[in-house]
Design a protein around this motif. Sequence first.
Motif, PDB file in Angstrom:
ATOM      1  N   ILE A 125       3.833  -4.221  -8.887  1.00 15.30           N
ATOM      2  CA  ILE A 125       4.221  -3.293  -7.818  1.00 15.30           C
ATOM      3  C   ILE A 125       4.673  -1.959  -8.393  1.00 15.30           C
ATOM      4  CG2 ILE A 125       5.894  -2.923  -5.958  1.00 15.30           C
ATOM      5  CD1 ILE A 125       5.838  -5.918  -5.455  1.00 15.30           C
ATOM      6  N   MET A 126       5.386  -1.992  -9.498  1.00 15.31           N
ATOM      7  CA  MET A 126       5.878  -0.753 -10.097  1.00 15.31           C
ATOM      8  C   MET A 126       4.774   0.074 -10.736  1.00 15.31           C
ATOM      9  SD  MET A 126       9.123  -0.204  -9.635  1.00 15.31           S
ATOM     10  CE  MET A 126       9.487   0.953 -10.955  1.00 15.31           C
ATOM     11  N   SER A 127       3.680  -0.541 -11.130  1.00 17.47           N
ATOM     12  CA  SER A 127       2.638   0.166 -11.876  1.00 17.47           C
ATOM     13  C   SER A 127       1.491   0.665 -11.013  1.00 17.47           C
ATOM     14  CB  SER A 127       2.069  -0.743 -12.975  1.00 17.47           C
ATOM     15  OG  SER A 127       1.462  -1.892 -12.412  1.00 17.47           O
ATOM     16  N   ILE A 128       1.570   0.506  -9.698  1.00 23.30           N
ATOM     17  CA  ILE A 128       0.480   0.949  -8.828  1.00 23.30           C
ATOM     18  C   ILE A 128       1.038   1.859  -7.747  1.00 23.30           C
ATOM     19  CG2 ILE A 128       0.618  -0.963  -7.190  1.00 23.30           C
ATOM     20  CD1 ILE A 128      -2.459  -1.007  -7.217  1.00 23.30           C
ATOM     21  N   SER A 129       0.187   2.784  -7.273  1.00 19.38           N
ATOM     22  CA  SER A 129       0.591   3.735  -6.244  1.00 19.38           C
ATOM     23  C   SER A 129      -0.003   3.314  -4.897  1.00 19.38           C
ATOM     24  CB  SER A 129       0.108   5.147  -6.598  1.00 19.38           C
ATOM     25  OG  SER A 129      -1.309   5.174  -6.695  1.00 19.38           O
ATOM     26  N   PRO A 130       0.617   3.729  -3.787  1.00 17.87           N
ATOM     27  CA  PRO A 130       0.102   3.321  -2.468  1.00 17.87           C
ATOM     28  C   PRO A 130      -1.273   3.892  -2.147  1.00 17.87           C
ATOM     29  CG  PRO A 130       1.918   4.897  -2.255  1.00 17.87           C
ATOM     30  CD  PRO A 130       1.882   4.478  -3.690  1.00 17.87           C
ATOM     31  N   GLU A 131      -1.701   4.972  -2.845  1.00 18.11           N
ATOM     32  CA  GLU A 131      -3.016   5.544  -2.587  1.00 18.11           C
ATOM     33  C   GLU A 131      -4.143   4.564  -2.859  1.00 18.11           C
ATOM     34  OE1 GLU A 131      -0.626   7.116  -4.131  1.00 18.11           O
ATOM     35  OE2 GLU A 131      -0.237   8.850  -2.819  1.00 18.11           O
ATOM     36  N   PHE A 167      -4.452   1.689  -1.802  1.00 17.91           N
ATOM     37  CA  PHE A 167      -4.702   0.842  -0.633  1.00 17.91           C
ATOM     38  C   PHE A 167      -4.930   1.646   0.641  1.00 17.91           C
ATOM     39  CE2 PHE A 167      -1.932  -1.555  -3.535  1.00 17.91           C
ATOM     40  CZ  PHE A 167      -2.727  -2.666  -3.764  1.00 17.91           C
ATOM     41  N   HIS A 168      -4.957   2.976   0.564  1.00 20.07           N
ATOM     42  CA  HIS A 168      -5.119   3.787   1.770  1.00 20.07           C
ATOM     43  C   HIS A 168      -6.489   3.574   2.413  1.00 20.07           C
ATOM     44  CE1 HIS A 168      -1.721   6.877   0.803  1.00 20.07           C
ATOM     45  NE2 HIS A 168      -1.284   5.724   1.249  1.00 20.07           N
ATOM     46  N   ALA A 169      -7.531   3.531   1.589  1.00 17.12           N
ATOM     47  CA  ALA A 169      -8.875   3.328   2.136  1.00 17.12           C
ATOM     48  C   ALA A 169      -8.998   1.951   2.776  1.00 17.12           C
ATOM     49  CB  ALA A 169      -9.916   3.490   1.028  1.00 17.12           C
ATOM     50  N   MET A 170      -8.411   0.944   2.172  1.00 16.05           N
ATOM     51  CA  MET A 170      -8.449  -0.403   2.733  1.00 16.05           C
ATOM     52  C   MET A 170      -7.651  -0.470   4.032  1.00 16.05           C
ATOM     53  SD  MET A 170      -7.888  -2.457  -0.848  1.00 16.05           S
ATOM     54  CE  MET A 170      -7.990  -4.090  -0.121  1.00 16.05           C
ATOM     55  N   ALA A 171      -6.535   0.243   4.078  1.00 14.35           N
ATOM     56  CA  ALA A 171      -5.718   0.252   5.299  1.00 14.35           C
ATOM     57  C   ALA A 171      -6.437   0.965   6.444  1.00 14.35           C
ATOM     58  CB  ALA A 171      -4.376   0.908   5.020  1.00 14.35           C
ATOM     59  N   SER A 172      -7.171   2.057   6.128  1.00 14.03           N
ATOM     60  CA  SER A 172      -7.917   2.759   7.166  1.00 14.03           C
ATOM     61  C   SER A 172      -9.054   1.915   7.727  1.00 14.03           C
ATOM     62  CB  SER A 172      -8.473   4.077   6.605  1.00 14.03           C
ATOM     63  OG  SER A 172      -9.375   3.815   5.529  1.00 14.03           O
ATOM     64  N   ILE A 214      -8.233  -3.623   6.816  1.00 10.78           N
ATOM     65  CA  ILE A 214      -8.359  -4.866   6.053  1.00 10.78           C
ATOM     66  C   ILE A 214      -7.003  -5.563   6.045  1.00 10.78           C
ATOM     67  CG2 ILE A 214      -8.867  -5.850   3.781  1.00 10.78           C
ATOM     68  CD1 ILE A 214     -10.759  -3.533   3.320  1.00 10.78           C
ATOM     69  N   LYS A 215      -7.027  -6.833   6.290  1.00 11.74           N
ATOM     70  CA  LYS A 215      -5.788  -7.599   6.405  1.00 11.74           C
ATOM     71  C   LYS A 215      -5.005  -7.574   5.104  1.00 11.74           C
ATOM     72  CE  LYS A 215      -4.080 -12.159   7.787  1.00 11.74           C
ATOM     73  NZ  LYS A 215      -4.468 -13.536   8.183  1.00 11.74           N
ATOM     74  N   GLY A 216      -3.750  -7.196   5.181  1.00 16.15           N
ATOM     75  CA  GLY A 216      -2.867  -7.141   4.026  1.00 16.15           C
ATOM     76  C   GLY A 216      -2.758  -5.780   3.384  1.00 16.15           C
ATOM     77  N   ALA A 217      -3.628  -4.834   3.729  1.00 16.56           N
ATOM     78  CA  ALA A 217      -3.621  -3.518   3.083  1.00 16.56           C
ATOM     79  C   ALA A 217      -2.387  -2.709   3.475  1.00 16.56           C
ATOM     80  CB  ALA A 217      -4.893  -2.747   3.433  1.00 16.56           C
ATOM     81  N   LYS A 218      -2.031  -2.718   4.765  1.00 13.36           N
ATOM     82  CA  LYS A 218      -0.837  -1.980   5.198  1.00 13.36           C
ATOM     83  C   LYS A 218       0.430  -2.560   4.569  1.00 13.36           C
ATOM     84  CE  LYS A 218      -2.582  -0.385   9.670  1.00 13.36           C
ATOM     85  NZ  LYS A 218      -2.372  -0.409  11.142  1.00 13.36           N
ATOM     86  N   ARG A 219       0.477  -3.868   4.462  1.00 13.19           N
ATOM     87  CA  ARG A 219       1.639  -4.496   3.839  1.00 13.19           C
ATOM     88  C   ARG A 219       1.716  -4.107   2.362  1.00 13.19           C
ATOM     89  NH1 ARG A 219       3.869  -9.089   5.688  1.00 13.19           N
ATOM     90  NH2 ARG A 219       3.468  -8.127   7.712  1.00 13.19           N
ATOM     91  N   ALA A 220       0.568  -3.990   1.696  1.00 14.35           N
ATOM     92  CA  ALA A 220       0.551  -3.577   0.292  1.00 14.35           C
ATOM     93  C   ALA A 220       1.047  -2.150   0.128  1.00 14.35           C
ATOM     94  CB  ALA A 220      -0.858  -3.716  -0.279  1.00 14.35           C
ATOM     95  N   VAL A 221       0.680  -1.263   1.069  1.00 14.80           N
ATOM     96  CA  VAL A 221       1.179   0.116   1.041  1.00 14.80           C
ATOM     97  C   VAL A 221       2.691   0.133   1.192  1.00 14.80           C
ATOM     98  CG1 VAL A 221       1.132   2.336   2.239  1.00 14.80           C
ATOM     99  CG2 VAL A 221      -0.992   1.101   1.848  1.00 14.80           C
ATOM    100  N   THR A 222       3.205  -0.698   2.092  1.00 11.83           N
ATOM    101  CA  THR A 222       4.657  -0.790   2.279  1.00 11.83           C
ATOM    102  C   THR A 222       5.345  -1.277   1.017  1.00 11.83           C
ATOM    103  OG1 THR A 222       4.282  -1.266   4.612  1.00 11.83           O
ATOM    104  CG2 THR A 222       6.472  -1.752   3.731  1.00 11.83           C
ATOM    105  N   PHE A 223       4.760  -2.249   0.347  1.00  4.36           N
ATOM    106  CA  PHE A 223       5.333  -2.752  -0.897  1.00  4.36           C
ATOM    107  C   PHE A 223       5.388  -1.652  -1.960  1.00  4.36           C
ATOM    108  CE2 PHE A 223       3.953  -7.409  -0.048  1.00  4.36           C
ATOM    109  CZ  PHE A 223       5.002  -7.539   0.837  1.00  4.36           C
ATOM    110  N   CYS A 224       4.325  -0.874  -2.068  1.00  3.45           N
ATOM    111  CA  CYS A 224       4.283   0.187  -3.080  1.00  3.45           C
ATOM    112  C   CYS A 224       5.307   1.279  -2.786  1.00  3.45           C
ATOM    113  CB  CYS A 224       2.879   0.784  -3.155  1.00  3.45           C
ATOM    114  SG  CYS A 224       1.620  -0.345  -3.772  1.00  3.45           S
TER     115      CYS A 224
END
Length: 238
Positions: A123-129, A131-136, A139-149
Amino acid sequence: MENDQQNLTEPREEESSQPTEPPSGKEGGNTSENTERAVQQQNAEESQDGKPRKKKKTKPKKKSKNAWLIWGISVFFLSFALTVIFSFLTEVSVKGSPAYVCVIVLLVLLILNIGCDVLANAIMSISPEAFHAMASNKIKGAKRAVTFCRNATKLSSIFADVIGDICGIVSGAAGAALVVIVASSGGTVQLIASIGISAAIGALTVGGKAIFKHFAVKFNKQIVFGFAKFTTLFKKEK
């Protein structure tokens, strides 16, 4: 001669009698139409409810000055609760049990400790960008991944510090119970068994974290997305 002069003058008179077309003025027409439309839209907005609309000013959210204190207190109570739960489960499963049960409990705590450390590093080594394309694409879980980042610091503290340290403390207690079972005679044998088991637990914990940290950074996107998708089973995305 007079007839010739009349014939020459007649076409000129016809040409002069033709009506002249007004200039098209497309540019002027377009600008006037645009201004009229803008005025109509403005009047429509002002005429609604008989009151002119006021633009809403979005005020930036103010962060509390004592946010660090609130976060520290919440981590304190979370650590206390998790320590009680882990210690209770360990004592219940280890007390009066054979040696292999203690070994299984130690392995579970070891895997949980290393797994939380891997997740924290990912989580610390990745940026929310990432997962932006997946969230748009919804895709299930992409928005949650952005929140985690976006909350990487807090999540890393919970996984690596809170859960990791608790697993280390509880595994020490389970190791002590294993020492009592293995070296029930006491004396030198118990001392050697205690030192050996404690050293093994520490080496496996630290060495496992060092080994899997490379994979946590290399496959950070897959790890974070997999964990985010797993959490959607318990709580759906908004």
